[in-house]
Design an enzyme around this catalytic site. Sequence first.
Site, PDB file in Angstrom:
ATOM      1  N   LYS A  20       2.615   1.467   2.097  1.00  0.00           N
ATOM      2  CA  LYS A  20       2.441   2.577   3.042  1.00  0.00           C
ATOM      3  C   LYS A  20       3.073   3.865   2.541  1.00  0.00           C
ATOM      4  O   LYS A  20       3.936   3.865   1.664  1.00  0.00           O
ATOM      5  CB  LYS A  20       2.956   2.176   4.428  1.00  0.00           C
ATOM      6  CG  LYS A  20       1.940   1.241   5.099  1.00  0.00           C
ATOM      7  CD  LYS A  20       2.194   0.956   6.544  1.00  0.00           C
ATOM      8  CE  LYS A  20       1.030   0.089   7.067  1.00  0.00           C
ATOM      9  NZ  LYS A  20       1.271  -0.428   8.406  1.00  0.00           N
TER      10      LYS A  20
ATOM     11  N   ARG B 297       2.280  -8.590   6.444  1.00  0.00           N
ATOM     12  CA  ARG B 297       0.888  -8.258   6.108  1.00  0.00           C
ATOM     13  C   ARG B 297       0.920  -7.432   4.829  1.00  0.00           C
ATOM     14  O   ARG B 297       1.438  -6.326   4.842  1.00  0.00           O
ATOM     15  CB  ARG B 297       0.284  -7.476   7.276  1.00  0.00           C
ATOM     16  CG  ARG B 297      -1.157  -7.054   7.092  1.00  0.00           C
ATOM     17  CD  ARG B 297      -1.595  -6.174   8.263  1.00  0.00           C
ATOM     18  NE  ARG B 297      -2.975  -5.763   8.124  1.00  0.00           N
ATOM     19  CZ  ARG B 297      -3.362  -4.745   7.363  1.00  0.00           C
ATOM     20  NH1 ARG B 297      -2.492  -4.039   6.676  1.00  0.00           N
ATOM     21  NH2 ARG B 297      -4.646  -4.432   7.287  1.00  0.00           N
TER      22      ARG B 297
HETATM   23  N1  PMM Z   1      -1.521  -1.610   9.041  1.00  0.00           N
HETATM   24  C1  PMM Z   1      -2.764  -1.238   8.695  1.00  0.00           C
HETATM   25  C2  PMM Z   1      -3.884  -1.879   9.252  1.00  0.00           C
HETATM   26  N2  PMM Z   1      -3.740  -2.879  10.152  1.00  0.00           N
HETATM   27  N3  PMM Z   1      -2.337  -4.267  11.423  1.00  0.00           N
HETATM   28  C3  PMM Z   1      -1.111  -4.644  11.803  1.00  0.00           C
HETATM   29  N4  PMM Z   1      -0.959  -5.618  12.721  1.00  0.00           N
HETATM   30  N5  PMM Z   1       0.012  -4.053  11.291  1.00  0.00           N
HETATM   31  C4  PMM Z   1      -0.054  -3.048  10.374  1.00  0.00           C
HETATM   32  O1  PMM Z   1       1.007  -2.539   9.974  1.00  0.00           O
HETATM   33  C5  PMM Z   1      -1.351  -2.620   9.952  1.00  0.00           C
HETATM   34  C6  PMM Z   1      -2.484  -3.269  10.506  1.00  0.00           C
HETATM   35  C7  PMM Z   1      -2.965  -0.121   7.722  1.00  0.00           C
HETATM   36  O2  PMM Z   1      -2.837  -0.521   6.423  1.00  0.00           O
HETATM   37  P1  PMM Z   1      -4.076  -0.731   5.354  1.00  0.00           P
HETATM   38  O3  PMM Z   1      -5.042   0.413   5.541  1.00  0.00           O
HETATM   39  O4  PMM Z   1      -3.403  -0.728   4.052  1.00  0.00           O
HETATM   40  O5  PMM Z   1      -4.706  -2.043   5.665  1.00  0.00           O
END
Ligand code: PMM
Length: 267
Positions: free
Chosen positions: A214, A249
């Site tokens: 991030k 995640r």
């Molecule tokens: N971050 C992203 C997308 N979905 N879901 C949860 N539960 N927690 C998160 O921190 C989260 C998420 C954004 O990250 P990406 O675009 O790299 O997938």
Amino acid sequence: MSEPRPIPQIWGVVNVTPDSFSDGGRYLDTDAAIAHGLALAEQGADVLDIGGESTRPGADPVSEDEEIRRVVPVLEALRAAGSEAQLSIDTRHAAVAAAALDAGATIVNDVSAGLDPEMLPLVARSEVECVLMHMQGEPGTMQAAPHYDDVVAEVREYLGRRVEAAVNAGIDPALLWIDPGIGFGKTLEHNLALLRNLEAFVSDARVLLGTSRKSFLGRLTGREDPGERIAGSLVCAVRAALAGVHAVRVHDVAATHDALRVFAEVR
Ligand code: PMM
């Protein structure tokens, strides 16, 4: 002495989007997304989190039909491949979640914590796991001017209210996850306050944490390319493990698997 806490599960990110900040649309192609998901399962992902809408700050929304068109073939193929990893659908839309559950998903990861009025009733009827994440505002504008008087207390209170709403909708509390939503309507200082106080979130509901690649890690390290933020991401995974968080995640499953494996031996 009390039993050491189990190390967190690893949720591998499979973004089927052209504009996700972290993998730049490389996996838009269905076959590439399927291959990527299988590779992450092979590397030790317990869950594959499949998303068809980027929630990157400032990202354009996509239609539900387009989101379904992106994720369903990927879910069907991963299920057919017989991977042991559980499949999660990362969506804010109940129609997308319903299609994904039909296609083999068993977890709904909703970054809006059930804003779509159909979402919590769908999860209750389907008796599947559900992640309720905190976000201030919405993806298009959330980073404009996030404000909190006490970010840890306010995020906790919000998640407590959403858990209550989910239970009132008929969801078994044992199926719920909460997530403080790192980067979702938060400044660098807000993100750091949440990470320093992760223990405050580890309560009855299981906790999922998403810090991988991030932008706050870019701010701290000067790494503009998300793919170069692995070291920062691993420190956060270990921080999560120390706090007793139940799942992380991540994009870099193999590296996270190694880090948590070593952590389990040396803590
Ligand atoms: N971050 C992203 C997308 N979905 N879901 C949860 N539960 N927690 C998160 O921190 C989260 C998420 C954004 O990250 P990406 O675009 O790299 O997938």
